[in-house]
Design a protein around this motif. Structure first.
Motif, mmCIF file in Angstrom:
data_model
loop_
_atom_site.group_PDB
_atom_site.id
_atom_site.type_symbol
_atom_site.label_atom_id
_atom_site.label_comp_id
_atom_site.label_asym_id
_atom_site.label_seq_id
_atom_site.Cartn_x
_atom_site.Cartn_y
_atom_site.Cartn_z
ATOM 1 N N LEU A 76 -1.046 -14.569 -6.787
ATOM 2 C CA LEU A 76 -2.414 -14.035 -6.710
ATOM 3 C C LEU A 76 -2.838 -13.999 -5.257
ATOM 4 N N LEU A 77 -3.201 -12.817 -4.776
ATOM 5 C CA LEU A 77 -3.738 -12.638 -3.424
ATOM 6 C C LEU A 77 -5.134 -12.031 -3.475
ATOM 7 N N HIS A 78 -5.342 -11.146 -4.441
ATOM 8 C CA HIS A 78 -6.644 -10.506 -4.595
ATOM 9 C C HIS A 78 -6.778 -10.036 -6.032
ATOM 10 N N ASN A 79 -8.006 -9.711 -6.425
ATOM 11 C CA ASN A 79 -8.246 -9.043 -7.707
ATOM 12 C C ASN A 79 -9.296 -7.964 -7.485
ATOM 13 N N ASP A 80 -9.854 -7.431 -8.551
ATOM 14 C CA ASP A 80 -10.800 -6.320 -8.376
ATOM 15 C C ASP A 80 -12.153 -6.762 -7.826
ATOM 16 N N LYS A 81 -12.350 -8.079 -7.693
ATOM 17 C CA LYS A 81 -13.627 -8.584 -7.196
ATOM 18 C C LYS A 81 -13.517 -9.306 -5.862
ATOM 19 N N ARG A 82 -12.373 -9.920 -5.609
ATOM 20 C CA ARG A 82 -12.251 -10.756 -4.411
ATOM 21 C C ARG A 82 -10.912 -10.514 -3.729
ATOM 22 N N GLY A 83 -10.894 -10.770 -2.428
ATOM 23 C CA GLY A 83 -9.679 -10.705 -1.644
ATOM 24 C C GLY A 83 -9.524 -11.974 -0.842
ATOM 25 N N PRO A 84 -8.496 -12.058 -0.003
ATOM 26 C CA PRO A 84 -8.309 -13.257 0.815
ATOM 27 C C PRO A 84 -9.441 -13.432 1.818
ATOM 28 N N GLU A 85 -9.837 -14.676 2.017
ATOM 29 C CA GLU A 85 -10.980 -14.964 2.888
ATOM 30 C C GLU A 85 -10.620 -14.737 4.356
ATOM 31 N N LYS A 86 -11.515 -14.097 5.093
ATOM 32 C CA LYS A 86 -11.315 -13.870 6.525
ATOM 33 C C LYS A 86 -11.954 -14.963 7.367
ATOM 34 N N SER A 87 -12.905 -15.689 6.779
ATOM 35 C CA SER A 87 -13.586 -16.723 7.553
ATOM 36 C C SER A 87 -14.085 -17.815 6.622
ATOM 37 N N LEU A 88 -14.506 -18.910 7.229
ATOM 38 C CA LEU A 88 -14.973 -20.078 6.490
ATOM 39 C C LEU A 88 -16.157 -19.748 5.589
ATOM 40 N N PRO A 179 9.569 -12.821 -0.174
ATOM 41 C CA PRO A 179 10.178 -11.504 -0.360
ATOM 42 C C PRO A 179 9.938 -10.505 0.760
ATOM 43 N N GLY A 180 9.151 -10.873 1.780
ATOM 44 C CA GLY A 180 8.718 -9.876 2.746
ATOM 45 C C GLY A 180 7.565 -9.075 2.166
ATOM 46 N N THR A 181 7.221 -7.974 2.788
ATOM 47 C CA THR A 181 6.157 -7.121 2.276
ATOM 48 C C THR A 181 6.767 -6.086 1.342
ATOM 49 N N VAL A 182 6.362 -6.144 0.097
ATOM 50 C CA VAL A 182 6.933 -5.284 -0.942
ATOM 51 C C VAL A 182 5.842 -4.327 -1.414
ATOM 52 N N ASP A 183 6.229 -3.105 -1.667
ATOM 53 C CA ASP A 183 5.272 -2.074 -2.064
ATOM 54 C C ASP A 183 4.869 -2.275 -3.519
ATOM 55 N N THR A 184 3.986 -3.241 -3.716
ATOM 56 C CA THR A 184 3.477 -3.555 -5.046
ATOM 57 C C THR A 184 1.955 -3.600 -4.993
ATOM 58 N N GLU A 185 1.345 -3.771 -6.148
ATOM 59 C CA GLU A 185 -0.115 -3.838 -6.221
ATOM 60 C C GLU A 185 -0.655 -4.987 -5.389
ATOM 61 N N LEU A 186 0.087 -6.109 -5.327
ATOM 62 C CA LEU A 186 -0.390 -7.276 -4.587
ATOM 63 C C LEU A 186 -0.562 -6.958 -3.111
ATOM 64 N N SER A 187 0.372 -6.197 -2.527
ATOM 65 C CA SER A 187 0.337 -5.984 -1.077
ATOM 66 C C SER A 187 -0.333 -4.684 -0.648
ATOM 67 N N GLN A 188 -0.636 -3.789 -1.579
ATOM 68 C CA GLN A 188 -1.110 -2.453 -1.201
ATOM 69 C C GLN A 188 -2.311 -2.451 -0.251
ATOM 70 N N PRO A 189 -3.303 -3.322 -0.423
ATOM 71 C CA PRO A 189 -4.437 -3.261 0.512
ATOM 72 C C PRO A 189 -4.096 -3.729 1.928
ATOM 73 N N PHE A 190 -2.895 -4.277 2.129
ATOM 74 C CA PHE A 190 -2.569 -4.914 3.406
ATOM 75 C C PHE A 190 -1.324 -4.324 4.057
ATOM 76 N N GLN A 191 -0.991 -3.089 3.702
ATOM 77 C CA GLN A 191 0.232 -2.478 4.208
ATOM 78 C C GLN A 191 0.026 -1.642 5.472
ATOM 79 N N GLY A 192 -1.201 -1.521 5.933
ATOM 80 C CA GLY A 192 -1.512 -0.585 7.006
ATOM 81 C C GLY A 192 -0.732 -0.810 8.284
ATOM 82 N N ASN A 193 -0.492 -2.078 8.646
ATOM 83 C CA ASN A 193 0.182 -2.379 9.910
ATOM 84 C C ASN A 193 1.650 -2.755 9.724
ATOM 85 N N VAL A 194 2.185 -2.498 8.548
ATOM 86 C CA VAL A 194 3.581 -2.850 8.273
ATOM 87 C C VAL A 194 4.484 -1.681 8.655
#
Length: 234
Positions: A76-88, A179-194
């Protein structure tokens, strides 16, 4: 049931389904059992429900299956309501707990119920998907509190399991895999700089992970390995 068997959790996801597909094409496995939350799963498993994990283990036990491989391809990295926290200031107790439940507690409970079913006379392999960002020594950027911390907790769970289970079967191999960065739903929002060459499709990622897992030896149990076979420090 006779012949080698593999059990895959998260088998409806991108990496999990690709791992199951590749194991099914491997003549070394007589059966590949796919557990997930989908209706096609023999038992629908929710990693936040210990009862569902216990029921899945009972299903395997009732069929006299002693798996020689178990792969926990969940996360779990994100769902439709929340993503990983950027700050405290973005910390939220419920989201933190959900990260721990899925990324650390769930795999530990799978081990609780499935390790006793695995063959104690032969080499067996138990792997769970981790992440490089779960490495405390490698953390240079901060952020992603829940995901980082829960994957670090998973890495410690793996170490504990490896130590305890080596006393029951000194040929057991229990590891965390990145696994590295894999083209799946989990990583899709974070693939921009890969870079394109570092973004793997699910089939390639599955093959890389299985190649690493198959080459590991019992002396390497309890450690964390990247998709290319290099060890990741905790």
């Amino acid at each position: 049931m006779t012949g080698k068997a593999a059990v895959i959790f998260g088998a409806a996801g991108g990496i999990g389904s690709a791992i199951a597909d590749q194991l099914e094409s491997d003549s070394g496995f007589a059966s590949v059992i796919r557990f997930s939350r989908s209706e096609s799963s023999p038992v629908r498993v929710d990693l936040t429900s210990e009862a569902s994990i216990r029921d899945a283990a009972q299903w395997v036990k009732d069929r006299h299956i002693a798996p020689s491989m178990l792969f926990v391809a969940t996360g779990l990295l994100h769902n439709d309501k929340r993503g990983p926290e950027k700050s405290l200031r973005e910390l939220d107790a419920d989201w933190l707990l959900q990260n721990y439940q899925v990324n650390a507690v769930g795999p530990a409970l799978i081990a609780k119920y499935f390790l006793p079913l695995m063959d104690r006379q032969e080499i067996f392999r138990f792997a769970a998907l981790s992440a490089r960002v779960g490495s405390i020594s490698d953390n240079r950027l901060g952020g992603w509190y829940g995901y980082r911390a829960s994957k670090a907790a998973l890495n410690m769970m793996i170490r504990n399991l490896a130590i305890e289970w080596s006393r029951k079967n000194d040929r057991s191999i229990i590891v965390a895999l990145q696994p590295g960065t894999v083209d799946t739903e989990l990583s899709q929002p974070f693939q921009g700089n890969v870079p394109p060459e570092k973004l793997f499709d699910s089939s390639r990622a599955a093959r890389q992970l299985l190649d690493v897992l198959e080459t590991l030896q019992p002396a390497q149990s309890g450690k964390i390995f990247a998709w290319d076979g290099t060890e990741i420090q905790p």
